[in-house]
Design a protein around this motif. Structure first.
Motif, PDB file in Angstrom:
ATOM      1  N   UNK A   2      41.291  52.215  31.886  1.00 21.15           N
ATOM      2  CA  UNK A   2      42.970  52.316  32.556  1.00 21.15           C
ATOM      3  C   UNK A   2      42.958  51.411  34.059  1.00 21.15           C
ATOM      4  N   UNK A   3      41.693  51.544  34.425  1.00 20.77           N
ATOM      5  CA  UNK A   3      41.974  51.255  36.189  1.00 20.77           C
ATOM      6  C   UNK A   3      41.637  49.939  36.336  1.00 20.77           C
ATOM      7  N   UNK A   4      41.274  48.777  34.995  1.00 21.18           N
ATOM      8  CA  UNK A   4      41.096  47.555  35.370  1.00 21.18           C
ATOM      9  C   UNK A   4      42.123  46.888  34.547  1.00 21.18           C
ATOM     10  N   UNK A   5      42.093  47.711  34.472  1.00 18.45           N
ATOM     11  CA  UNK A   5      43.509  47.157  33.097  1.00 18.45           C
ATOM     12  C   UNK A   5      45.099  47.551  34.112  1.00 18.45           C
ATOM     13  N   UNK A   6      45.174  48.267  34.352  1.00 18.14           N
ATOM     14  CA  UNK A   6      45.952  48.675  35.634  1.00 18.14           C
ATOM     15  C   UNK A   6      45.552  47.169  36.983  1.00 18.14           C
ATOM     16  N   UNK A   7      44.804  46.561  37.211  1.00 17.56           N
ATOM     17  CA  UNK A   7      44.041  46.085  38.637  1.00 17.56           C
ATOM     18  C   UNK A   7      44.713  44.558  37.966  1.00 17.56           C
ATOM     19  N   UNK A   8      44.182  44.591  36.811  1.00 18.06           N
ATOM     20  CA  UNK A   8      44.461  43.215  36.240  1.00 18.06           C
ATOM     21  C   UNK A   8      46.222  42.455  36.233  1.00 18.06           C
ATOM     22  N   UNK A   9      46.451  43.617  36.300  1.00 16.58           N
ATOM     23  CA  UNK A   9      48.154  43.817  35.747  1.00 16.58           C
ATOM     24  C   UNK A   9      49.095  43.567  36.785  1.00 16.58           C
ATOM     25  N   UNK A  10      48.622  43.539  38.273  1.00 16.04           N
ATOM     26  CA  UNK A  10      48.705  43.533  39.873  1.00 16.04           C
ATOM     27  C   UNK A  10      50.286  44.256  39.985  1.00 16.04           C
ATOM     28  N   UNK A  32      29.045  52.051  40.005  1.00 13.89           N
ATOM     29  CA  UNK A  32      28.914  51.288  40.724  1.00 13.89           C
ATOM     30  C   UNK A  32      29.928  50.160  40.531  1.00 13.89           C
ATOM     31  N   UNK A  33      29.653  49.721  39.134  1.00 14.00           N
ATOM     32  CA  UNK A  33      31.398  49.556  38.563  1.00 14.00           C
ATOM     33  C   UNK A  33      32.988  50.190  39.019  1.00 14.00           C
ATOM     34  N   UNK A  34      32.928  51.705  39.006  1.00 13.59           N
ATOM     35  CA  UNK A  34      34.179  52.041  40.021  1.00 13.59           C
ATOM     36  C   UNK A  34      33.789  51.954  41.370  1.00 13.59           C
ATOM     37  N   UNK A  35      33.229  52.001  41.679  1.00 15.89           N
ATOM     38  CA  UNK A  35      33.136  51.226  43.341  1.00 15.89           C
ATOM     39  C   UNK A  35      33.682  49.917  43.787  1.00 15.89           C
ATOM     40  N   UNK A  36      32.654  48.914  42.440  1.00 14.50           N
ATOM     41  CA  UNK A  36      33.192  47.252  43.102  1.00 14.50           C
ATOM     42  C   UNK A  36      34.674  47.281  42.206  1.00 14.50           C
ATOM     43  N   UNK A  37      35.005  47.937  41.797  1.00 12.50           N
ATOM     44  CA  UNK A  37      37.047  47.867  41.040  1.00 12.50           C
ATOM     45  C   UNK A  37      37.590  48.563  42.511  1.00 12.50           C
ATOM     46  N   UNK A  38      36.930  49.566  42.624  1.00  6.44           N
ATOM     47  CA  UNK A  38      37.965  50.147  44.047  1.00  6.44           C
ATOM     48  C   UNK A  38      38.198  48.849  45.208  1.00  6.44           C
ATOM     49  N   UNK A  80      29.572  42.356  39.328  1.00  6.85           N
ATOM     50  CA  UNK A  80      31.571  42.902  39.457  1.00  6.85           C
ATOM     51  C   UNK A  80      31.429  42.813  41.418  1.00  6.85           C
ATOM     52  N   UNK A  81      30.121  43.778  41.963  1.00  3.41           N
ATOM     53  CA  UNK A  81      30.344  44.194  42.837  1.00  3.41           C
ATOM     54  C   UNK A  81      30.211  43.007  44.637  1.00  3.41           C
ATOM     55  N   UNK A  82      29.081  42.064  43.467  1.00  2.00           N
ATOM     56  CA  UNK A  82      29.323  40.478  44.025  1.00  2.00           C
ATOM     57  C   UNK A  82      30.310  40.006  44.278  1.00  2.00           C
ATOM     58  N   UNK A  83      31.404  40.218  43.535  1.00  2.00           N
ATOM     59  CA  UNK A  83      32.695  39.376  43.260  1.00  2.00           C
ATOM     60  C   UNK A  83      34.060  39.925  44.341  1.00  2.00           C
ATOM     61  N   UNK A  84      33.390  41.046  44.373  1.00  4.52           N
ATOM     62  CA  UNK A  84      34.270  42.365  45.378  1.00  4.52           C
ATOM     63  C   UNK A  84      33.718  42.021  46.493  1.00  4.52           C
ATOM     64  N   UNK A  85      32.901  41.832  47.241  1.00  3.54           N
ATOM     65  CA  UNK A  85      32.965  41.514  48.010  1.00  3.54           C
ATOM     66  C   UNK A  85      32.805  39.865  48.284  1.00  3.54           C
ATOM     67  N   UNK A  86      32.986  39.660  47.494  1.00  2.77           N
ATOM     68  CA  UNK A  86      33.079  37.728  47.874  1.00  2.77           C
ATOM     69  C   UNK A  86      34.741  37.450  48.428  1.00  2.77           C
TER      70      UNK A  86
END
Length: 179
Positions: A2-10, A32-38, A80-86
């Motif tokens: 749900x969090x990922x879907x909400x994020x993608x909706x912007x 870890x995926x929740x940390x990356x999503x956050x 996703x962690x690498x993408x988030x930091x990037x």
């Protein structure tokens, strides 16, 4: 999910995703995926808050960086962690650090549209506009039903002065999500 879907909706979905990721982390602080999503959600948050709230951008970025680092501490090969930091490093104009993390994410997840969408922004910031369009197009090819990916391709086309193509892509995004 749900969090990922909400994020993608912007839009308001970004704030909602932050709340959902925080709830997930209360349940399992080692997820870890929740940390990356956050981290990703916090990194884009300044674009989806009021002008007054934008004054908090340095705090958003600091928390985003900490969350991204936590994700990689728990799972060093989490794309996703690498993408988030990037993303965080791109927004902080730390170009070399951003590139390092994008390159790692692309190796780890060569078919992840989120990586290509965000990498397109980095490439554009570097003045590599044709490569930016290629990356944005790859994101759309991998997941053509995400409006933000279509908008990313529209942005890349706009930077290249390809207005007719840009309009068509933006119309596709609008058809998927008129809001």
């Amino acid at each position: 999910m749900q969090a990922r879907s909400a994020y993608r909706a912007r839009g308001e979905g970004v704030k909602q995703s932050i709340e959902l990721y925080r709830k997930a982390l209360k349940r399992d602080p080692k997820f870890a995926p929740a940390w990356a999503g956050l981290a990703s959600s916090l990194a884009v948050l300044p674009w989806y808050v009021s002008e007054a709230e934008r004054a908090n951008t340095p705090a958003f970025m600091k928390e985003a960086e900490q969350a991204g680092k936590q994700a990689l501490l728990l799972a060093p090969d989490l794309p996703q962690g690498h993408t988030a930091l990037a993303m965080v490093y791109t927004f902080q104009w730390q170009w070399a650090l951003a590139e390092k993390h994008f390159k790692r994410a692309l190796v780890l997840a060569p078919n992840d549209p989120e990586v290509y969408y965000n990498y397109a922004d980095w490439l554009a910031a570097m003045g590599r506009l044709e490569e930016s369009l290629i990356s944005a197009s790859k994101a759309v090819a991998l997941d053509p039903l995400v409006p933000i990916f279509l908008n990313g391709k529209g942005n890349a086309l706009s930077r290249l002065g390809r207005a007719e193509e840009e309009v068509a892509v933006r119309q596709s995004a609008y058809a998927l999500a008129p809001q």
